[in-house]
Write a protein that holds these residues in place. Structure first.
Motif, PDB file in Angstrom:
ATOM      1  N   PRO A  16     -32.609 -21.976  10.392  1.00 31.61           N
ATOM      2  CA  PRO A  16     -31.691 -20.967  10.927  1.00 31.61           C
ATOM      3  C   PRO A  16     -32.312 -20.173  12.080  1.00 31.61           C
ATOM      4  N   LYS A  17     -31.471 -19.508  12.825  1.00 35.44           N
ATOM      5  CA  LYS A  17     -31.921 -18.648  13.924  1.00 35.44           C
ATOM      6  C   LYS A  17     -32.923 -17.626  13.391  1.00 35.44           C
ATOM      7  N   GLY A  18     -33.983 -17.375  14.156  1.00 33.84           N
ATOM      8  CA  GLY A  18     -35.005 -16.422  13.750  1.00 33.84           C
ATOM      9  C   GLY A  18     -36.052 -16.987  12.804  1.00 33.84           C
ATOM     10  N   CYS A  19     -36.158 -18.300  12.726  1.00 35.46           N
ATOM     11  CA  CYS A  19     -37.031 -18.988  11.774  1.00 35.46           C
ATOM     12  C   CYS A  19     -38.497 -19.069  12.183  1.00 35.46           C
ATOM     13  N   GLU A  20     -38.813 -18.738  13.396  1.00 32.09           N
ATOM     14  CA  GLU A  20     -40.122 -19.070  13.971  1.00 32.09           C
ATOM     15  C   GLU A  20     -41.310 -18.515  13.185  1.00 32.09           C
ATOM     16  N   ASP A  21     -41.297 -17.256  12.833  1.00 31.22           N
ATOM     17  CA  ASP A  21     -42.444 -16.672  12.123  1.00 31.22           C
ATOM     18  C   ASP A  21     -42.646 -17.305  10.752  1.00 31.22           C
ATOM     19  N   ILE A  57     -43.916 -32.352  14.272  1.00 29.36           N
ATOM     20  CA  ILE A  57     -42.742 -31.886  13.541  1.00 29.36           C
ATOM     21  C   ILE A  57     -42.156 -30.764  14.375  1.00 29.36           C
ATOM     22  N   HIS A  58     -40.887 -30.909  14.712  1.00 33.52           N
ATOM     23  CA  HIS A  58     -40.188 -29.894  15.493  1.00 33.52           C
ATOM     24  C   HIS A  58     -39.238 -29.151  14.555  1.00 33.52           C
ATOM     25  N   ILE A  59     -39.355 -27.852  14.531  1.00 37.61           N
ATOM     26  CA  ILE A  59     -38.421 -27.024  13.781  1.00 37.61           C
ATOM     27  C   ILE A  59     -37.424 -26.496  14.798  1.00 37.61           C
ATOM     28  N   GLY A  60     -36.187 -26.954  14.681  1.00 40.80           N
ATOM     29  CA  GLY A  60     -35.158 -26.606  15.650  1.00 40.80           C
ATOM     30  C   GLY A  60     -34.076 -25.741  15.035  1.00 40.80           C
ATOM     31  N   VAL A  61     -33.583 -24.807  15.812  1.00 41.16           N
ATOM     32  CA  VAL A  61     -32.537 -23.907  15.348  1.00 41.16           C
ATOM     33  C   VAL A  61     -31.205 -24.633  15.351  1.00 41.16           C
ATOM     34  N   GLU A  62     -30.498 -24.500  14.231  1.00 39.18           N
ATOM     35  CA  GLU A  62     -29.177 -25.109  14.096  1.00 39.18           C
ATOM     36  C   GLU A  62     -28.238 -24.085  13.467  1.00 39.18           C
TER      37      GLU A  62
END
Length: 122
Positions: A16-21, A57-62
């Protein structure tokens, strides 16, 4: 055929949006993957990339986000028993699965609910 598929470059997992940290804590701090800087043009999409060996591994916002409950990457681990201990020490739940002959493997979920398989071939 005139072409050959040679290897996997990366696997993308949705978040989800804001997942980076949270992704950095789990994939970087817990699993020990190195963060890779995204190309400038792609940074505005959000997400974060990690690397191990020659794979990423790419963590992408969906949005809307829905975790992958069945589909999953399977990562080969050296010394999976040490990983299990590390996961226990960090309160990361996992399940042991002895249904694949010759493999010591576990399943767990990233902070966003995506399924991951980690295994060591015996």
């Amino acid at each position: 055929m005139s072409f050959v598929v040679k290897k996997i470059d990366h696997v993308q997992l949705a978040a989800p949006k804001g997942c980076e940290d949270e992704a950095r804590k789990f994939f970087g701090d817990i699993l020990g993957l190195a963060e890779v800087e995204k190309p400038e043009e792609l940074k505005k999409r959000g997400g974060v990339w990690f690397e191990f060996g020659t794979f990423q591994i790419h963590i992408g916002v969906e949005e809307p986000f829905s975790p992958a409950k069945k589909a999953h990457p399977a990562l080969v681990v050296e010394n999976i028993d040490a990983l299990k201990e590390h996961l226990n020490n960090n309160n990361i739940p996992f399940t042991t699965d002895d249904n694949l002959p010759g493999a010591n493997r576990i399943h767990l979920h990233d902070p966003f609910g995506n399924r991951l398989e980690l295994l060591e071939w015996i």
